[in-house]
Motif scaffolding. Structure first.
Motif, PDB file in Angstrom:
ATOM      1  N   ASP A 190      -8.082   8.106   4.705  1.00  0.00           N
ATOM      2  CA  ASP A 190      -8.462   6.696   4.645  1.00  0.00           C
ATOM      3  C   ASP A 190      -9.976   6.507   4.646  1.00  0.00           C
ATOM      4  OD1 ASP A 190      -6.044   5.522   4.392  1.00  0.00           O
ATOM      5  OD2 ASP A 190      -5.948   4.673   6.422  1.00  0.00           O
ATOM      6  N   HIS A 249      -5.043  11.490   9.879  1.00  0.00           N
ATOM      7  CA  HIS A 249      -5.232  10.637  11.053  1.00  0.00           C
ATOM      8  C   HIS A 249      -3.907  10.038  11.479  1.00  0.00           C
ATOM      9  CE1 HIS A 249      -5.408   7.869   7.701  1.00  0.00           C
ATOM     10  NE2 HIS A 249      -5.342   6.833   8.510  1.00  0.00           N
ATOM     11  N   HIS A 280      -5.123   6.461  -0.450  1.00  0.00           N
ATOM     12  CA  HIS A 280      -4.559   5.323  -1.180  1.00  0.00           C
ATOM     13  C   HIS A 280      -5.301   5.180  -2.505  1.00  0.00           C
ATOM     14  CE1 HIS A 280      -2.456   3.878   2.440  1.00  0.00           C
ATOM     15  NE2 HIS A 280      -3.568   4.191   3.086  1.00  0.00           N
ATOM     16  N   ASP A 325       1.330   5.274   8.063  1.00  0.00           N
ATOM     17  CA  ASP A 325       1.533   5.499   6.625  1.00  0.00           C
ATOM     18  C   ASP A 325       1.122   6.928   6.215  1.00  0.00           C
ATOM     19  OD1 ASP A 325      -1.036   4.599   7.302  1.00  0.00           O
ATOM     20  OD2 ASP A 325      -1.443   3.783   5.311  1.00  0.00           O
ATOM     21  N   HIS A 326       0.430   7.640   7.121  1.00  0.00           N
ATOM     22  CA  HIS A 326       0.005   9.015   6.828  1.00  0.00           C
ATOM     23  C   HIS A 326       0.744  10.044   7.684  1.00  0.00           C
ATOM     24  CE1 HIS A 326      -3.401   7.492   4.442  1.00  0.00           C
ATOM     25  NE2 HIS A 326      -3.316   6.476   5.290  1.00  0.00           N
ATOM     26  N   ARG A 368       0.817  -1.207   0.000  1.00  0.00           N
ATOM     27  CA  ARG A 368       0.000   0.000   0.000  1.00  0.00           C
ATOM     28  C   ARG A 368       0.849   1.254   0.000  1.00  0.00           C
ATOM     29  NH1 ARG A 368      -4.210   0.281   4.368  1.00  0.00           N
ATOM     30  NH2 ARG A 368      -5.654   1.012   2.803  1.00  0.00           N
TER      31      ARG A 368
HETATM   32 ZN   LIG Z   1      -3.857   4.475   5.211  1.00  0.00          ZN
END
Ligand SMILES: [Zn+2]
Length: 275
Positions: free
Chosen positions: A151, A68, A190, A72-73, A21
């Protein structure tokens, strides 16, 4: 890559460890600039973002807005702040999350639903959309009808609502809340850009409600355990997605329990119809 007036999508590095991802990062530029999410914290990921900002001539990065807490963010936020002096912005409930609060460079400004940040002549509205995380936000720019959906709505795959920090009831409510906005272009956390946002949101609500019906049907047929439900609902489930599927089904059951449509049997992971 410039994807719309004043908006660029930044290149990623190698993605996460599994390579599954890639997380999208965007920048809004109008004289000064604001980053929407920060991607992973790996040096090569951070460096590719900084390089891109230099290439397009961003001289002042004012904000890093984190949708958030997930790594990954939010992962790269501290390093990008250190390199640019930008202030980190997140919803008040995310600012308290361990992954954000514990970094050496914490959130500089906590925002609430409806707060507006000015970036040059652009107004960025913060929309509180709890569901994936309690303080998840989407960011809306009225000019051009652009929504950064984090997300909450993805261009690829399904948002995982995990019972530990997510809420299926709030997720569905937040999706409905987005329908009140005039959205022309949706930029997800994503996957590719979403060109027909309204239809996509309606499909997601529909999909969740159908899943809920399916769960109730299986309970009526006598299934009790989350594991059994997962086997019926996802018969060809990939083994490494099992934990996510269990979380997803459990989140549905918690919502149904709150609504009085399902009763927890007292044993962990066991549910039935009430009465
Ligand atoms: Zn994410």
């Amino acid at each position: 890559m410039e994807i719309a007036a004043n908006i660029h999508s930044l290149p990623g590095g190698r993605g996460d460890i599994l390579g599954l991802r890639h997380a999208n990062v965007y920048v809004v530029v109008d004289g000064e600039a604001a980053l929407i999410d920060a991607g992973y914290e790996d040096d090569h990921e951070v460096e590719s973002k900084l390089e891109y900002l230099r290439e397009i001539g961003v001289s002042k990065l004012s904000y890093i807005i984190v949708t958030h807490r997930h790594y990954d963010h939010a992962g790269g936020a501290a390093k990008i702040k250190m390199a640019t002096g930008a202030r980190i912005i997140a919803h008040s409930q995310e600012a308290l999350a361990e992954s954000l609060a514990s970094t050496s460079v914490a959130v500089d400004r906590a925002v609430e639903d409806g707060n507006v940040l000015e970036v040059g002549g652009l107004e960025l509205e913060m929309i509180h959309t709890p569901g994936p995380a309690p303080g998840h936000i989407c960011i809306y720019i009225k000019k051009g009808g652009v929504l950064f959906s984090g997300d909450h709505v993805l261009g690829l795959g399904t948002t995982a609502i995990m019972p530990q920090e997510g809420s299926m009831a709030e997720y569905i409510d937040s999706l409905r809340k987005l329908l009140a906005y005039d959205i022309q272009l949706m930029c997800p956390g994503h996957g590719p850009l979403i060109g027909a946002p309204r239809r996509k949101i309606q499909e997601l609500v529909q999909h969740r409600l159908e899943r809920e019906e399916q769960v109730l049907r299986f309970l009526k047929q006598g299934l009790r355990a989350v594991d059994e439900l997962v086997r019926e609902i996802y018969p060809e489930l990939d083994e490494h997605l099992r934990a996510m599927a269990q979380g997803q089904v459990t989140s549905h059951l918690i919502k149904l329990e709150q609504e009085g449509k399902v009763a927890s049997s007292g044993r962990e992971g066991q549910y039935s119809l009430p009465g």
